[in-house]
Design a protein around this motif. Structure first.
Motif, PDB file in Angstrom:
ATOM      1  N   MET A   1       0.830  -1.197   0.000  1.00 33.81           N
ATOM      2  CA  MET A   1       0.000   0.000   0.000  1.00 33.81           C
ATOM      3  C   MET A   1       0.871   1.257   0.000  1.00 33.81           C
ATOM      4  O   MET A   1       1.892   1.316   0.669  1.00 33.81           O
ATOM      5  CB  MET A   1      -0.896   0.035   1.233  1.00 33.81           C
ATOM      6  N   SER A   2       0.456   2.249  -0.784  1.00 35.81           N
ATOM      7  CA  SER A   2       1.102   3.550  -0.763  1.00 35.81           C
ATOM      8  C   SER A   2       0.305   4.452   0.171  1.00 35.81           C
ATOM      9  O   SER A   2      -0.919   4.552   0.063  1.00 35.81           O
ATOM     10  CB  SER A   2       1.136   4.153  -2.164  1.00 35.81           C
ATOM     11  N   ILE A   3       0.989   5.101   1.096  1.00 40.86           N
ATOM     12  CA  ILE A   3       0.303   5.930   2.064  1.00 40.86           C
ATOM     13  C   ILE A   3      -0.489   7.046   1.406  1.00 40.86           C
ATOM     14  O   ILE A   3      -1.519   7.501   1.915  1.00 40.86           O
ATOM     15  CB  ILE A   3       1.312   6.510   3.090  1.00 40.86           C
ATOM     16  N   GLU A   4      -0.034   7.474   0.209  1.00 39.85           N
ATOM     17  CA  GLU A   4      -0.733   8.548  -0.489  1.00 39.85           C
ATOM     18  C   GLU A   4      -2.164   8.170  -0.847  1.00 39.85           C
ATOM     19  O   GLU A   4      -3.022   9.039  -1.024  1.00 39.85           O
ATOM     20  CB  GLU A   4       0.013   8.944  -1.766  1.00 39.85           C
ATOM     21  N   GLN A   5      -2.453   6.879  -0.945  1.00 43.62           N
ATOM     22  CA  GLN A   5      -3.785   6.439  -1.354  1.00 43.62           C
ATOM     23  C   GLN A   5      -4.855   6.782  -0.328  1.00 43.62           C
ATOM     24  O   GLN A   5      -6.046   6.798  -0.663  1.00 43.62           O
ATOM     25  CB  GLN A   5      -3.783   4.930  -1.612  1.00 43.62           C
ATOM     26  N   ILE A   6      -4.456   7.032   0.899  1.00 43.33           N
ATOM     27  CA  ILE A   6      -5.458   7.337   1.923  1.00 43.33           C
ATOM     28  C   ILE A   6      -5.418   8.798   2.364  1.00 43.33           C
ATOM     29  O   ILE A   6      -6.033   9.170   3.352  1.00 43.33           O
ATOM     30  CB  ILE A   6      -5.319   6.401   3.143  1.00 43.33           C
ATOM     31  N   PHE A   7      -4.687   9.630   1.609  1.00 40.11           N
ATOM     32  CA  PHE A   7      -4.736  11.060   1.882  1.00 40.11           C
ATOM     33  C   PHE A   7      -6.143  11.586   1.611  1.00 40.11           C
ATOM     34  O   PHE A   7      -6.863  11.086   0.743  1.00 40.11           O
ATOM     35  CB  PHE A   7      -3.759  11.828   0.991  1.00 40.11           C
ATOM     36  N   ALA A   8      -6.558  12.612   2.320  1.00 39.19           N
ATOM     37  CA  ALA A   8      -7.849  13.247   2.080  1.00 39.19           C
ATOM     38  C   ALA A   8      -7.870  13.878   0.690  1.00 39.19           C
ATOM     39  O   ALA A   8      -6.830  14.293   0.152  1.00 39.19           O
ATOM     40  CB  ALA A   8      -8.106  14.322   3.136  1.00 39.19           C
ATOM     41  N   THR A   9      -9.064  13.971   0.112  1.00 48.12           N
ATOM     42  CA  THR A   9      -9.184  14.523  -1.242  1.00 48.12           C
ATOM     43  C   THR A   9      -8.711  15.976  -1.306  1.00 48.12           C
ATOM     44  O   THR A   9      -8.266  16.436  -2.362  1.00 48.12           O
ATOM     45  CB  THR A   9     -10.634  14.447  -1.735  1.00 48.12           C
ATOM     46  N   ARG A  10      -8.766  16.695  -0.190  1.00 49.43           N
ATOM     47  CA  ARG A  10      -8.356  18.097  -0.220  1.00 49.43           C
ATOM     48  C   ARG A  10      -6.882  18.258  -0.578  1.00 49.43           C
ATOM     49  O   ARG A  10      -6.474  19.314  -1.069  1.00 49.43           O
ATOM     50  CB  ARG A  10      -8.651  18.766   1.122  1.00 49.43           C
ATOM     51  N   THR A  11      -6.078  17.225  -0.328  1.00 48.57           N
ATOM     52  CA  THR A  11      -4.648  17.355  -0.620  1.00 48.57           C
ATOM     53  C   THR A  11      -4.382  17.459  -2.121  1.00 48.57           C
ATOM     54  O   THR A  11      -3.320  17.937  -2.520  1.00 48.57           O
ATOM     55  CB  THR A  11      -3.863  16.159  -0.051  1.00 48.57           C
ATOM     56  N   GLU A  12      -5.339  17.043  -2.934  1.00 46.33           N
ATOM     57  CA  GLU A  12      -5.157  17.139  -4.377  1.00 46.33           C
ATOM     58  C   GLU A  12      -5.088  18.592  -4.832  1.00 46.33           C
ATOM     59  O   GLU A  12      -4.598  18.890  -5.916  1.00 46.33           O
ATOM     60  CB  GLU A  12      -6.296  16.422  -5.099  1.00 46.33           C
ATOM     61  N   ARG A  13      -5.599  19.501  -4.005  1.00 50.49           N
ATOM     62  CA  ARG A  13      -5.594  20.912  -4.366  1.00 50.49           C
ATOM     63  C   ARG A  13      -4.514  21.692  -3.638  1.00 50.49           C
ATOM     64  O   ARG A  13      -4.462  22.919  -3.720  1.00 50.49           O
ATOM     65  CB  ARG A  13      -6.971  21.518  -4.076  1.00 50.49           C
ATOM     66  N   MET A  14      -3.648  21.006  -2.923  1.00 49.47           N
ATOM     67  CA  MET A  14      -2.555  21.657  -2.212  1.00 49.47           C
ATOM     68  C   MET A  14      -1.287  21.555  -3.054  1.00 49.47           C
ATOM     69  O   MET A  14      -0.816  20.462  -3.358  1.00 49.47           O
ATOM     70  CB  MET A  14      -2.362  21.003  -0.837  1.00 49.47           C
ATOM     71  N   LYS A  15      -0.775  22.711  -3.442  1.00 51.68           N
ATOM     72  CA  LYS A  15       0.377  22.760  -4.332  1.00 51.68           C
ATOM     73  C   LYS A  15       1.486  23.604  -3.718  1.00 51.68           C
ATOM     74  O   LYS A  15       1.232  24.510  -2.939  1.00 51.68           O
ATOM     75  CB  LYS A  15      -0.033  23.357  -5.689  1.00 51.68           C
ATOM     76  N   ALA A  16       2.706  23.291  -4.123  1.00 56.96           N
ATOM     77  CA  ALA A  16       3.849  24.064  -3.642  1.00 56.96           C
ATOM     78  C   ALA A  16       3.772  25.491  -4.169  1.00 56.96           C
ATOM     79  O   ALA A  16       3.366  25.730  -5.304  1.00 56.96           O
ATOM     80  CB  ALA A  16       5.157  23.409  -4.088  1.00 56.96           C
ATOM     81  N   SER A  17       4.145  26.443  -3.346  1.00 60.86           N
ATOM     82  CA  SER A  17       4.181  27.837  -3.762  1.00 60.86           C
ATOM     83  C   SER A  17       5.372  28.076  -4.681  1.00 60.86           C
ATOM     84  O   SER A  17       6.511  27.742  -4.338  1.00 60.86           O
ATOM     85  CB  SER A  17       4.286  28.746  -2.538  1.00 60.86           C
ATOM     86  N   GLU A  18       5.097  28.671  -5.841  1.00 53.35           N
ATOM     87  CA  GLU A  18       6.195  28.977  -6.750  1.00 53.35           C
ATOM     88  C   GLU A  18       7.157  29.985  -6.125  1.00 53.35           C
ATOM     89  O   GLU A  18       8.364  29.942  -6.359  1.00 53.35           O
ATOM     90  CB  GLU A  18       5.648  29.523  -8.069  1.00 53.35           C
ATOM     91  N   ILE A  19       6.632  30.879  -5.322  1.00 56.25           N
ATOM     92  CA  ILE A  19       7.497  31.866  -4.679  1.00 56.25           C
ATOM     93  C   ILE A  19       8.417  31.193  -3.671  1.00 56.25           C
ATOM     94  O   ILE A  19       9.605  31.479  -3.599  1.00 56.25           O
ATOM     95  CB  ILE A  19       6.646  32.943  -3.986  1.00 56.25           C
ATOM     96  N   ARG A  20       7.860  30.259  -2.876  1.00 55.22           N
ATOM     97  CA  ARG A  20       8.698  29.557  -1.898  1.00 55.22           C
ATOM     98  C   ARG A  20       9.831  28.823  -2.607  1.00 55.22           C
ATOM     99  O   ARG A  20      10.966  28.773  -2.131  1.00 55.22           O
ATOM    100  CB  ARG A  20       7.871  28.547  -1.116  1.00 55.22           C
ATOM    101  N   GLU A  21       9.523  28.232  -3.765  1.00 55.53           N
ATOM    102  CA  GLU A  21      10.563  27.524  -4.511  1.00 55.53           C
ATOM    103  C   GLU A  21      11.593  28.491  -5.083  1.00 55.53           C
ATOM    104  O   GLU A  21      12.797  28.237  -5.048  1.00 55.53           O
ATOM    105  CB  GLU A  21       9.918  26.702  -5.641  1.00 55.53           C
ATOM    106  N   LEU A  22      11.111  29.631  -5.591  1.00 56.28           N
ATOM    107  CA  LEU A  22      12.041  30.591  -6.169  1.00 56.28           C
ATOM    108  C   LEU A  22      12.950  31.227  -5.124  1.00 56.28           C
ATOM    109  O   LEU A  22      14.075  31.612  -5.423  1.00 56.28           O
ATOM    110  CB  LEU A  22      11.262  31.677  -6.913  1.00 56.28           C
ATOM    111  N   LEU A  23      12.462  31.333  -3.883  1.00 52.43           N
ATOM    112  CA  LEU A  23      13.296  31.916  -2.835  1.00 52.43           C
ATOM    113  C   LEU A  23      14.568  31.103  -2.601  1.00 52.43           C
ATOM    114  O   LEU A  23      15.576  31.639  -2.126  1.00 52.43           O
ATOM    115  CB  LEU A  23      12.506  32.036  -1.533  1.00 52.43           C
ATOM    116  N   LYS A  24      14.522  29.820  -2.940  1.00 54.48           N
ATOM    117  CA  LYS A  24      15.717  28.992  -2.791  1.00 54.48           C
ATOM    118  C   LYS A  24      16.842  29.474  -3.700  1.00 54.48           C
ATOM    119  O   LYS A  24      18.022  29.210  -3.442  1.00 54.48           O
ATOM    120  CB  LYS A  24      15.384  27.533  -3.095  1.00 54.48           C
ATOM    121  N   LEU A  25      16.477  30.202  -4.766  1.00 57.85           N
ATOM    122  CA  LEU A  25      17.490  30.705  -5.683  1.00 57.85           C
ATOM    123  C   LEU A  25      18.369  31.769  -5.041  1.00 57.85           C
ATOM    124  O   LEU A  25      19.477  32.027  -5.506  1.00 57.85           O
ATOM    125  CB  LEU A  25      16.819  31.295  -6.929  1.00 57.85           C
TER     126      LEU A  25
END
Length: 403
Positions: free
Chosen positions: A1-25
């Motif tokens: 079993m993959s643990i992701e299979q039992i995540f709540a459906t709301r997690t499908e709409r949770m995405k990484a912030s492009e700004i947070r990723e760009l700050l790593k630059l």
């Protein structure tokens, strides 16, 4: 079993912030970044905070290091109440909740109002952090008009297509993230009129309100509604403020001002979420704000205002024909529209590789993923020479990638 299979459906709409990723630059050598909408750390009132924190540990550590009330540190709420009165919103500390930055306030407000399928009215574009906060509650988004061009009945009928209701209009009315634009008083009144017809809330994000460099102040939406109704308890507008752009983002101190029934529900969420915001941080912010807020903000306006002017001048000097941009009266951002057919994400990839230049592509600020030919530039962390150099690089990158 993959643990992701039992995540709540709301997690499908949770995405990484492009700004947070760009700050790593920012940690990579040689990158000239106009991506992060963050304050210049060189301008933090560090000495004032050092003195305040030392004094707290000397005389108030029993309070600072202990559990506290969920509503927030009372002297800080009293100070905020004084500031709100100055902008036409007299209120009591009971109308104020301290949050862990205004981002937590947006999360709580999404939780408070949105059931799956409900509609949130937002700008096109809008602050991507607001979309990130609201997304887990599975709303539908509709484009908010501030010019009265859409009838409230149209919003309501379209909201019914997903079995929900319009629950709120969210907008940043002063020097908005990402566009830098300000909604005039007529537009603010139009939003209030629409909210009355729809019987929905208005969430006023005031994160940048203190950072005006020219032009005339416009009354906040909450102040306008209070003038209409005469009683804060009758108002549907919820005001979200923050110290992140003025004193310190790292201490994570924001606040909400609203009618008491709203605050009461948000306090319950705060109790269930993190009990209360860090008391030590609240005490430090209160001491620094009480002693230095006006003078510090005056300094910020001078420095950031010069950088805003430098960016607008550099854009005039270096941008090719067909590129458009906003001319903000305050805040930290300029919004650019590229010629049709260009893509901001593709331009970023080329600019990073060829010119070591970073900015934020615009698509992430649109709820429907449109706006590919837009981008956001922040001038807050670059001096005038860096701004001119950066806009020269950006102009060259645009010319070289134009269709």
């Amino acid at each position: 079993m993959s643990i992701e299979q039992i995540f709540a459906t709301r997690t499908e709409r949770m995405k990484a912030s492009e700004i947070r990723e760009l700050l790593k630059l920012l940690d990579k050598p040689g990158i000239l970044s106009f991506a992060g909408g963050i304050p210049d750390p060189a301008l933090f009132p560090s000495d004032a905070f050092a003195a305040a924190m030392a004094e707290i540990m000397k005389t108030g550590s029993d309070t600072a290091l202990q559990y506290s009330v969920s509503e927030g540190y009372l002297p800080l709420r009293e100070w905020i109440a004084g500031q709100m009165a100055d902008i036409g919103v007299p209120c009591t500390p009971d109308n104020i909740l301290i949050t862990s930055g205004s981002q937590q306030a947006l999360d709580y407000l999404g939780k408070l109002f949105l059931s799956p399928g409900d509609t949130a009215l937002v700008g096109w574009p809008t602050y991507m952090g607001a979309l990130g906060a609201f997304n887990p509650y599975e709303p539908r988004y509709d484009q908010l008009s501030v010019n009265g061009n859409r009838a409230a009945s149209d919003y309501a009928s379209e909201a019914e297509t997903t079995g929900g209701k319009v629950k709120f209009a969210y907008l940043s009315v002063d020097f908005a993230n990402p566009t830098g634009e300000t909604v005039d008083q007529r537009g603010r009144e139009a939003v209030l009129d629409m909210a009355e017809e729809l019987d929905c809330a208005v969430i006023e994000d005031a994160a940048y309100q203190a950072l005006r460099y020219d032009g005339e102040d416009v009354p906040s939406i909450l102040a306008l509604e209070l003038a209409r109704k005469g009683d804060l308890e009758a108002c549907r507008t919820i005001y979200s403020g923050s110290f992140s752009k003025t004193l310190s983002p790292g201490l994570r101190v924001g606040w909400v001002v609203a009618a008491k029934p709203v605050i009461s529900q948000l306090v319950l969420m705060k109790q269930a979420s993190d009990l209360h915001s860090a008391t030590f941080n609240q005490m430090a912010v209160h001491r620094v704000a009480d002693a230095h807020f006006d003078s510090h903000v005056s300094m910020l306006r001078t420095v950031y205002g010069r950088r805003r002017e430098a960016m607008l001048a550099a854009l005039e000097a270096h941008m090719p024909q067909g590129v458009q941009w906003t001319r903000p009266e305050g805040g930290m951002f300029v919004w650019m529209t590229l010629p049709a057919g260009m893509d901001g994400a593709d331009l970023l990839s080329y600019a990073l590789e060829t010119y070591k230049l970073a900015f934020v592509p615009g698509r992430a600020f649109f709820a429907d993923g449109s706006g590919g030919n837009t981008l956001r530039l922040s001038f807050s962390c670059a001096n005038e020479a860096m701004i001119d150099d950066g806009m020269a690089r950006l102009g060259a990158a645009i010319r070289e990638t134009m269709i």
